[in-house]
Write a protein that holds these residues in place. Structure first.
Motif, short mmCIF file in Angstrom:
data_model
loop_
_atom_site.label_atom_id
_atom_site.label_comp_id
_atom_site.label_asym_id
_atom_site.label_seq_id
_atom_site.Cartn_x
_atom_site.Cartn_y
_atom_site.Cartn_z
N THR A 43 0.84 -1.19 0.00
CA THR A 43 0.00 0.00 0.00
C THR A 43 0.88 1.24 0.00
O THR A 43 1.82 1.35 0.78
CB THR A 43 -0.92 0.01 1.23
N VAL A 44 0.58 2.17 -0.92
CA VAL A 44 1.30 3.44 -1.01
C VAL A 44 0.28 4.56 -1.13
O VAL A 44 -0.89 4.33 -1.39
CB VAL A 44 2.28 3.47 -2.21
N ARG A 45 0.74 5.77 -0.96
CA ARG A 45 -0.12 6.94 -1.16
C ARG A 45 0.14 7.50 -2.55
O ARG A 45 1.28 7.71 -2.94
CB ARG A 45 0.14 8.01 -0.12
N GLY A 46 -0.93 7.73 -3.28
CA GLY A 46 -0.83 8.32 -4.61
C GLY A 46 -0.61 9.81 -4.51
O GLY A 46 -0.53 10.40 -3.43
N ARG A 47 -0.52 10.47 -5.67
CA ARG A 47 -0.27 11.92 -5.70
C ARG A 47 -1.38 12.70 -5.03
O ARG A 47 -1.17 13.78 -4.50
CB ARG A 47 -0.11 12.39 -7.14
N ASP A 48 -2.60 12.15 -5.03
CA ASP A 48 -3.74 12.83 -4.42
C ASP A 48 -3.89 12.52 -2.93
O ASP A 48 -4.81 12.99 -2.28
CB ASP A 48 -5.03 12.49 -5.16
N GLY A 49 -2.97 11.72 -2.37
CA GLY A 49 -3.01 11.38 -0.96
C GLY A 49 -3.81 10.14 -0.62
O GLY A 49 -3.79 9.67 0.51
N GLU A 50 -4.52 9.59 -1.60
CA GLU A 50 -5.31 8.38 -1.37
C GLU A 50 -4.41 7.15 -1.33
O GLU A 50 -3.41 7.08 -2.03
CB GLU A 50 -6.34 8.21 -2.50
N GLU A 51 -4.79 6.17 -0.50
CA GLU A 51 -4.04 4.92 -0.45
C GLU A 51 -4.42 4.04 -1.64
O GLU A 51 -5.60 3.89 -1.95
CB GLU A 51 -4.34 4.17 0.85
N VAL A 52 -3.42 3.51 -2.31
CA VAL A 52 -3.62 2.61 -3.44
C VAL A 52 -2.67 1.43 -3.28
O VAL A 52 -1.68 1.50 -2.56
CB VAL A 52 -3.38 3.30 -4.80
N THR A 53 -2.96 0.34 -3.96
CA THR A 53 -2.11 -0.84 -3.89
C THR A 53 -1.15 -0.83 -5.08
O THR A 53 -1.58 -0.80 -6.23
CB THR A 53 -2.94 -2.13 -3.91
N THR A 84 3.93 6.53 -8.15
CA THR A 84 4.87 7.51 -7.62
C THR A 84 6.23 7.32 -8.26
O THR A 84 6.60 6.22 -8.66
CB THR A 84 5.04 7.39 -6.09
#
Length: 104
Positions: A43-53, A84
């Motif tokens: 799990t990472v944070r995308g450019r918009d701050g949302e968590e994505v896999t 990212t």
């Protein structure tokens, strides 16, 4: 110090994201780059701050351009989008300078 070449055992193909057009996203020509690829979900944070896999992490030379939303084809043949793209540069410290890219 740049990441040692012997660590970059894989090759990936990068199509750099250039922006959106009236017909959809535009990409640059395919470029082959030496890399180290780790196929591991996290799990990472995308450019918009949302968590994505993220499904993969790719380490590249620090000079390799690979902006978010670019397309990357990994050795397994799967093409994924860049979530990212982070540059790690030690400012002269003896650390392995590199670019770390996470993929969908």
């Amino acid at each position: 110090m740049v990441i040692p070449g012997w660590l970059l055992q894989h090759e990936v193909t990068i199509e750099a994201y250039l922006g959106d057009t009236s017909t959809g996203p535009a990409y640059g020509p395919p470029v082959t780059a030496r890399a180290y690829v780790e196929e591991k979900a996290k799990t990472v944070r995308g450019r918009d701050g949302e968590e994505v896999t993220a499904s993969s992490t790719v380490w590249l030379l620090p000079t390799q351009d690979c902006p978010p939303e670019s397309r990357v084809t990994v050795p397994a043949g799967r093409t994924a989008s860049v979530i990212t793209s982070s540059l790690y540069e030690g400012g002269g410290l003896p650390t392995p300078d590199h670019r770390e890219v996470t993929l969908t």
